[in-house]
Design an enzyme around this catalytic site. Structure first.
Site, PDB file in Angstrom:
ATOM      1  N   LYS A 319      -1.729 -24.346  -6.127  1.00 29.83           N
ATOM      2  CA  LYS A 319      -0.803 -24.483  -5.004  1.00 29.83           C
ATOM      3  C   LYS A 319      -0.792 -23.229  -4.139  1.00 29.83           C
ATOM      4  O   LYS A 319      -0.729 -23.315  -2.904  1.00 29.83           O
ATOM      5  CB  LYS A 319       0.612 -24.751  -5.544  1.00 29.83           C
ATOM      6  CG  LYS A 319       1.694 -24.884  -4.481  1.00 29.83           C
ATOM      7  CD  LYS A 319       1.479 -26.092  -3.597  1.00 29.83           C
ATOM      8  CE  LYS A 319       2.608 -26.253  -2.587  1.00 29.83           C
ATOM      9  NZ  LYS A 319       2.351 -27.383  -1.655  1.00 29.83           N
ATOM     10  N   GLU A 320      -0.909 -22.078  -4.760  1.00 30.77           N
ATOM     11  CA  GLU A 320      -0.839 -20.817  -4.021  1.00 30.77           C
ATOM     12  C   GLU A 320      -2.144 -20.477  -3.303  1.00 30.77           C
ATOM     13  O   GLU A 320      -2.133 -20.060  -2.144  1.00 30.77           O
ATOM     14  CB  GLU A 320      -0.456 -19.677  -4.976  1.00 30.77           C
ATOM     15  CG  GLU A 320       1.000 -19.688  -5.409  1.00 30.77           C
ATOM     16  CD  GLU A 320       1.945 -19.344  -4.269  1.00 30.77           C
ATOM     17  OE1 GLU A 320       1.502 -18.710  -3.296  1.00 30.77           O
ATOM     18  OE2 GLU A 320       3.128 -19.726  -4.345  1.00 30.77           O
ATOM     19  N   SER A 321      -3.265 -20.612  -3.989  1.00 32.27           N
ATOM     20  CA  SER A 321      -4.512 -20.071  -3.420  1.00 32.27           C
ATOM     21  C   SER A 321      -5.705 -21.011  -3.445  1.00 32.27           C
ATOM     22  O   SER A 321      -6.775 -20.656  -2.945  1.00 32.27           O
ATOM     23  CB  SER A 321      -4.902 -18.797  -4.176  1.00 32.27           C
ATOM     24  OG  SER A 321      -5.261 -19.116  -5.516  1.00 32.27           O
TER      25      SER A 321
END
Length: 466
Positions: A319-321
């Site tokens: 989700k972040e990267s």
């Protein structure tokens, strides 16, 4: 005394018959849930905020590739959910009969398996407008013993997926041609049976022609030249008492056909065999391997330190990267877990582009958040969601929501209650409340962030071994 005994006897008899009738009634309902489907239509789904769809885990329906959810049915369902203004929750099943049961019990809203419409199935559900056409073929190994004619099926054994339309099609061949062969039904999806043919565990199976064609790009020893049934319409199944949902899906199908979206998506998954082969045979595909990313080893190491399921931490990293070590957000967050410069420094990260160092910095921050919330929210499953929201929007804003929950009589140990007040932090009545210290926040974005991660985690848990 006799009257008392007679009275007791009557009560016992009535109780027994009453219990027996109740048991039989319940058993009947359980056997035939489609006779009394749960009343749940589009308005209820929109109010709930998400739609539940049953899909296969297969190369033509739904799978994980490099942490990303993919598949023909998945992409269509996601587009449909967006059009309806709701989120998409997937249920992964290969048992078709169980899928119809879940649908009518209100535990699912759509069976998105590209089912051929039959009289038997129409008793259990309604069907959407056709999403395409599919024929069926015999799948066998391409060797000297490959059969080329229906008459050659005499005395053969054909293994097929349980409750699929294939049994009726094969029985029709038996009746029309007078051929004797054995049909054996088993649990599992079509690709399981194809794999068994490839591995010489069985000699024959029957599957949709398109799915068979896709698999011939992976296995060069398959023969799919013998047609079992010509093309016919396929569609999704919905409850009979959901006319609004049926109308909305049919309108979306018509629009998607007119715009060319379905045709384009079909070409992506079924006509570009090179890309399909690469995706589905990658070690980072849930269809061929058990890896999510090239960083699984360090994610597992970090999750052990954190005390989380590694697949949950992988969901957060994705989700972040998207597993890109060089990713930089518009706000300047960097690394696998997208830490801001001040957080990098605080948790000892000198080189954010180093995957291990970056990840462990994020893990240390998550451990800090876990410690912050542990006493207030002892239950780990609820606390994890609060930690994820804190990671996204800052624990000050989440703490404000926790205080509002406490003040207004909600459950301060429940993420659902906290999430409600976190979303209300766009309302002056709440973000100006005396207990609020961090002010205005787009709390709905943090709630969606948590939902996205937990939905992805649910898929990882089903498709990737722990």
């Amino acid at each position: 005394m006799k009257k008392a005994l007679v009275g007791v006897f009557i009560i016992v008899v009535i109780s027994l018959f009453g219990v027996q009738c109740t048991f039989m009634d319940k058993k009947e309902v359980q056997q035939n849930p489609w006779e009394n489907p749960v009343p749940l239509d589009l308005d209820d789904i929109v109010k709930r905020g998400y739609i539940r769809a049953i899909v296969d885990n297969s190369s033509t329906s739904y799978y994980i590739y490099r942490g990303r959810r993919m598949g023909y049915e998945f992409e269509m369902l996601k587009k449909l959910a967006n059009a309806l203004g709701v989120r998409l929750h997937l249920i992964i099943k290969s048992d078709i009969q169980e899928a119809f049961s879940l649908l009518n019990k209100g535990k699912a809203d759509i069976i998105a398996m590209n089912l051929e419409v039959s009289e038997t199935r129409m008793k259990m559900a309604n069907f959407t407008a056709p999403l395409g056409q599919m024929g069926t073929v015999l799948v066998q190994r391409d060797d000297l013993h490959a059969i080329k004619d229906l008459w050659d099926l005499q005395d053969k054994v054909i293994h097929i997926r349980k409750d699929a339309i294939y049994k009726a099609q094969l029985e029709e061949i038996q009746d029309n041609y007078g051929i004797e062969f054995t049909i054996k039904e088993g649990k599992g999806d079509n690709e399981l049976f194809i794999q068994q043919v490839v591995n010489k565990k069985i000699d024959f199976t029957v599957v949709d022609k398109v799915e068979a064609m896709v698999n011939t790009t992976y296995f060069d020893n398959l023969n799919i030249g013998l047609e079992i049934s010509p093309k016919s319409d396929v569609a999704w199944a919905i409850r009979k008492n959901a006319p609004e949902l049926e109308f909305a899906i049919n309108a979306w199908v018509a629009e998607s056909n007119q715009s060319g979206y379905i045709q384009t998506l079909y070409a992506k998954y079924f006509k570009n065999s090179k890309n399909s082969y690469f995706r589905n045979n990658s070690p980072f595909s849930s269809l061929a391997g058990n890896a999510i990313s090239p960083f699984d080893d360090i994610i597992k190491r970090g999750s052990e330190d954190l005390g989380w399921d590694w697949r949950l931490l992988a969901s957060l990293v994705y989700k972040e990267s998207r597993f890109d070590t060089t990713a930089v957000s518009y706000a300047g967050a960097v690394g696998l877990l997208q830490l801001m410069p001040v957080t990098l420094e605080r948790f000892g990260v000198n080189n954010p582009n180093d995957p291990l160092e970056s990840l462990m910095g994020g893990v240390n921050y998550l451990k800090y958040l876990d410690k912050f919330w542990r006493e207030r929210i002892p239950e780990s499953n609820e606390r994890v969601k609060v930690i994820l929201a804190s990671y996204n929007i800052g624990h000050g804003h989440v703490e404000d929501a926790w205080k509002l929950t406490l003040k207004y009589g909600g459950n301060p140990q429940s993420w659902e209650s906290i999430a409600r007040f976190l979303q209300l932090k766009t309302d002056p009545e709440f973000y100006r409340d005396p207990v609020v210290k961090s002010g205005y926040a787009k709390g709905h974005m943090a709630v969606n962030y948590v939902d996205d991660i937990m939905i992805l985690y649910d898929s990882y848990r089903v498709l990737i071994d722990p």
